[in-house]
Design a protein around this motif. Structure first.
Motif, PDB file in Angstrom:
ATOM      1  N   VAL A  81      99.993  71.097  53.711  1.00 18.81           N
ATOM      2  CA  VAL A  81      99.181  71.335  52.625  1.00 18.81           C
ATOM      3  C   VAL A  81      99.568  70.602  51.452  1.00 18.81           C
ATOM      4  O   VAL A  81      99.011  69.810  50.803  1.00 18.81           O
ATOM      5  CB  VAL A  81      99.056  72.817  52.302  1.00 18.81           C
ATOM      6  CG1 VAL A  81      98.455  73.053  51.012  1.00 18.81           C
ATOM      7  CG2 VAL A  81      98.370  73.638  53.313  1.00 18.81           C
ATOM      8  N   HIS A  82     101.026  70.709  51.019  1.00 18.38           N
ATOM      9  CA  HIS A  82     101.542  69.989  49.962  1.00 18.38           C
ATOM     10  C   HIS A  82     101.443  68.588  49.861  1.00 18.38           C
ATOM     11  O   HIS A  82     101.087  68.078  48.526  1.00 18.38           O
ATOM     12  CB  HIS A  82     103.023  70.585  49.625  1.00 18.38           C
ATOM     13  CG  HIS A  82     103.101  72.097  49.469  1.00 18.38           C
ATOM     14  ND1 HIS A  82     104.247  72.637  49.479  1.00 18.38           N
ATOM     15  CD2 HIS A  82     102.053  73.004  49.342  1.00 18.38           C
ATOM     16  CE1 HIS A  82     103.967  73.970  49.235  1.00 18.38           C
ATOM     17  NE2 HIS A  82     102.965  74.263  49.135  1.00 18.38           N
ATOM     18  N   GLN A  83     101.763  67.793  51.062  1.00 21.44           N
ATOM     19  CA  GLN A  83     101.637  66.493  50.754  1.00 21.44           C
ATOM     20  C   GLN A  83     100.212  65.914  50.287  1.00 21.44           C
ATOM     21  O   GLN A  83     100.146  65.134  49.398  1.00 21.44           O
ATOM     22  CB  GLN A  83     101.982  65.743  52.099  1.00 21.44           C
ATOM     23  CG  GLN A  83     102.358  64.331  52.398  1.00 21.44           C
ATOM     24  CD  GLN A  83     102.564  63.727  53.222  1.00 21.44           C
ATOM     25  OE1 GLN A  83     101.750  63.065  54.090  1.00 21.44           O
ATOM     26  NE2 GLN A  83     103.528  63.909  53.835  1.00 21.44           N
ATOM     27  N   GLU A  84      99.138  66.476  51.073  1.00 21.86           N
ATOM     28  CA  GLU A  84      97.830  66.152  50.769  1.00 21.86           C
ATOM     29  C   GLU A  84      97.238  66.547  49.162  1.00 21.86           C
ATOM     30  O   GLU A  84      97.258  65.781  48.531  1.00 21.86           O
ATOM     31  CB  GLU A  84      97.053  66.464  51.630  1.00 21.86           C
ATOM     32  CG  GLU A  84      95.413  66.076  50.977  1.00 21.86           C
ATOM     33  CD  GLU A  84      94.465  66.366  52.308  1.00 21.86           C
ATOM     34  OE1 GLU A  84      93.329  65.717  52.382  1.00 21.86           O
ATOM     35  OE2 GLU A  84      94.820  67.153  53.154  1.00 21.86           O
ATOM     36  N   PHE A  85      97.634  67.956  48.898  1.00 25.08           N
ATOM     37  CA  PHE A  85      97.693  68.257  47.509  1.00 25.08           C
ATOM     38  C   PHE A  85      98.028  67.727  46.469  1.00 25.08           C
ATOM     39  O   PHE A  85      97.625  67.083  45.299  1.00 25.08           O
ATOM     40  CB  PHE A  85      97.820  69.717  47.490  1.00 25.08           C
ATOM     41  CG  PHE A  85      96.843  70.641  48.286  1.00 25.08           C
ATOM     42  CD1 PHE A  85      96.089  70.190  49.106  1.00 25.08           C
ATOM     43  CD2 PHE A  85      96.831  71.891  47.918  1.00 25.08           C
ATOM     44  CE1 PHE A  85      95.080  71.044  49.895  1.00 25.08           C
ATOM     45  CE2 PHE A  85      96.133  72.883  48.609  1.00 25.08           C
ATOM     46  CZ  PHE A  85      95.174  72.441  49.610  1.00 25.08           C
ATOM     47  N   SER A  86      99.555  67.183  46.661  1.00 18.55           N
ATOM     48  CA  SER A  86     100.128  66.363  45.579  1.00 18.55           C
ATOM     49  C   SER A  86      99.894  64.982  45.680  1.00 18.55           C
ATOM     50  O   SER A  86      99.554  64.639  44.238  1.00 18.55           O
ATOM     51  CB  SER A  86     101.618  66.432  46.033  1.00 18.55           C
ATOM     52  OG  SER A  86     101.984  65.682  47.130  1.00 18.55           O
ATOM     53  N   TYR A  87      99.630  64.253  46.509  1.00 19.36           N
ATOM     54  CA  TYR A  87      99.002  63.080  46.308  1.00 19.36           C
ATOM     55  C   TYR A  87      97.648  63.075  45.639  1.00 19.36           C
ATOM     56  O   TYR A  87      97.353  62.149  44.877  1.00 19.36           O
ATOM     57  CB  TYR A  87      98.574  62.480  47.623  1.00 19.36           C
ATOM     58  CG  TYR A  87      98.387  61.113  47.652  1.00 19.36           C
ATOM     59  CD1 TYR A  87      99.415  60.129  47.672  1.00 19.36           C
ATOM     60  CD2 TYR A  87      96.856  60.720  47.786  1.00 19.36           C
ATOM     61  CE1 TYR A  87      98.837  58.885  47.494  1.00 19.36           C
ATOM     62  CE2 TYR A  87      96.491  59.250  47.742  1.00 19.36           C
ATOM     63  CZ  TYR A  87      97.469  58.415  47.378  1.00 19.36           C
ATOM     64  OH  TYR A  87      97.142  56.921  47.800  1.00 19.36           O
ATOM     65  N   VAL A  88      96.641  63.957  46.016  1.00 19.65           N
ATOM     66  CA  VAL A  88      95.321  64.021  45.534  1.00 19.65           C
ATOM     67  C   VAL A  88      95.386  64.564  43.910  1.00 19.65           C
ATOM     68  O   VAL A  88      94.776  63.783  42.847  1.00 19.65           O
ATOM     69  CB  VAL A  88      94.354  64.966  46.393  1.00 19.65           C
ATOM     70  CG1 VAL A  88      92.909  65.116  45.367  1.00 19.65           C
ATOM     71  CG2 VAL A  88      94.113  64.336  47.486  1.00 19.65           C
ATOM     72  N   LEU A  89      96.163  65.330  43.746  1.00 17.00           N
ATOM     73  CA  LEU A  89      96.563  65.966  42.225  1.00 17.00           C
ATOM     74  C   LEU A  89      97.382  65.187  41.359  1.00 17.00           C
ATOM     75  O   LEU A  89      97.558  65.555  40.262  1.00 17.00           O
ATOM     76  CB  LEU A  89      96.776  67.664  42.342  1.00 17.00           C
ATOM     77  CG  LEU A  89      95.713  68.340  43.035  1.00 17.00           C
ATOM     78  CD1 LEU A  89      96.531  69.845  43.286  1.00 17.00           C
ATOM     79  CD2 LEU A  89      94.561  68.413  42.466  1.00 17.00           C
ATOM     80  N   HIS A  90      97.960  64.119  42.001  1.00 13.89           N
ATOM     81  CA  HIS A  90      99.032  63.475  41.269  1.00 13.89           C
ATOM     82  C   HIS A  90     100.069  64.325  40.755  1.00 13.89           C
ATOM     83  O   HIS A  90     100.528  64.249  39.486  1.00 13.89           O
ATOM     84  CB  HIS A  90      98.267  62.620  40.140  1.00 13.89           C
ATOM     85  CG  HIS A  90      97.229  61.929  40.614  1.00 13.89           C
ATOM     86  ND1 HIS A  90      97.216  60.695  41.354  1.00 13.89           N
ATOM     87  CD2 HIS A  90      96.030  61.995  40.489  1.00 13.89           C
ATOM     88  CE1 HIS A  90      96.193  60.112  41.690  1.00 13.89           C
ATOM     89  NE2 HIS A  90      95.195  60.704  40.922  1.00 13.89           N
ATOM     90  N   LEU A  91     100.779  65.122  41.636  1.00 10.70           N
ATOM     91  CA  LEU A  91     101.638  66.052  40.984  1.00 10.70           C
ATOM     92  C   LEU A  91     102.967  65.947  41.904  1.00 10.70           C
ATOM     93  O   LEU A  91     102.704  65.539  43.092  1.00 10.70           O
ATOM     94  CB  LEU A  91     101.303  67.592  41.266  1.00 10.70           C
ATOM     95  CG  LEU A  91     100.064  68.054  40.291  1.00 10.70           C
ATOM     96  CD1 LEU A  91      99.760  69.483  40.774  1.00 10.70           C
ATOM     97  CD2 LEU A  91     100.644  68.175  39.038  1.00 10.70           C
ATOM     98  N   SER A  92     104.167  66.078  41.620  1.00 10.38           N
ATOM     99  CA  SER A  92     105.139  66.087  42.578  1.00 10.38           C
ATOM    100  C   SER A  92     104.916  67.320  43.630  1.00 10.38           C
ATOM    101  O   SER A  92     104.225  68.329  43.265  1.00 10.38           O
ATOM    102  CB  SER A  92     106.475  66.500  41.621  1.00 10.38           C
ATOM    103  OG  SER A  92     106.551  67.911  41.095  1.00 10.38           O
TER     104      SER A  92
END
Length: 167
Positions: free
Chosen positions: A141-152
């Motif tokens: 979850v976090h890898q895709e979410f962080s990439y799309v949302l431009h977050l660490s």
């Protein structure tokens, strides 16, 4: 079909960029067109080759910001995933991961965190199989979410928690 420069989600490698599409002949087989993928979140990781005729069923486009928000908000629909028996829980949660339902996976992550916190408050160690499942679920979850949302990755967790509290 994906094109050079597209960013895609690979089921085991995570977020990847399509660096090239080329015909390759591996181990004496027939030449075949392949996507040449590079995982974007892992520095120095290896190149991944995906046959183009399988790529459209294995790879997928990344979620949008709105897709992510919808998934976070729908995760409450899956409350009560917890299974008391650790062996049965491992099987049930492994099935959830293989299904790929992000809303369920988010809920699973929340329930695993709640159990971890409960055990720690009681002076107990978290269950090793729960920790392994949690790490796998968070990676998905976090890898895709962080990439799309431009977050660490760390800020992604905080973002999900804020969104859940805002419901």
């Amino acid at each position: 079909m994906f094109g050079i420069g597209d960013t895609v989600m690979h089921p085991s490698e995570g977020v990847c960029s399509v660096e090239d599409i080329r015909t390759i002949q591996f181990s004496g087989g027939q030449p075949h067109p392949y996507y040449v993928l590079h995982p974007t979140m892992e520095k120095g990781s290896s190149t991944v080759y995906m046959p183009t005729d399988r790529g459209d069923t294995v790879l997928r486009r990344l979620l949008s910001r709105q897709d992510i928000l919808d998934l976070i908000h729908r995760s409450g629909d899956y409350a009560g995933l917890w299974v008391e028996d650790s062996r049965l829980r491992k099987d049930a949660f492994s099935r959830i991961l293989s299904e790929g339902n992000y809303a369920k996976i988010i809920r699973m992550i929340l329930e695993l965190h709640e159990e971890r916190n409960r055990r720690l408050a009681e002076g107990k160690k978290p269950c090793a199989s729960d920790e392994a499942l949690l790490a796998q679920a968070e990676r998905i979850v976090h890898q895709e979410f962080s990439y799309v949302l431009h977050l660490s990755l760390e800020d992604t967790v905080a973002f999900i928690c804020r969104e859940l509290q805002a419901q």
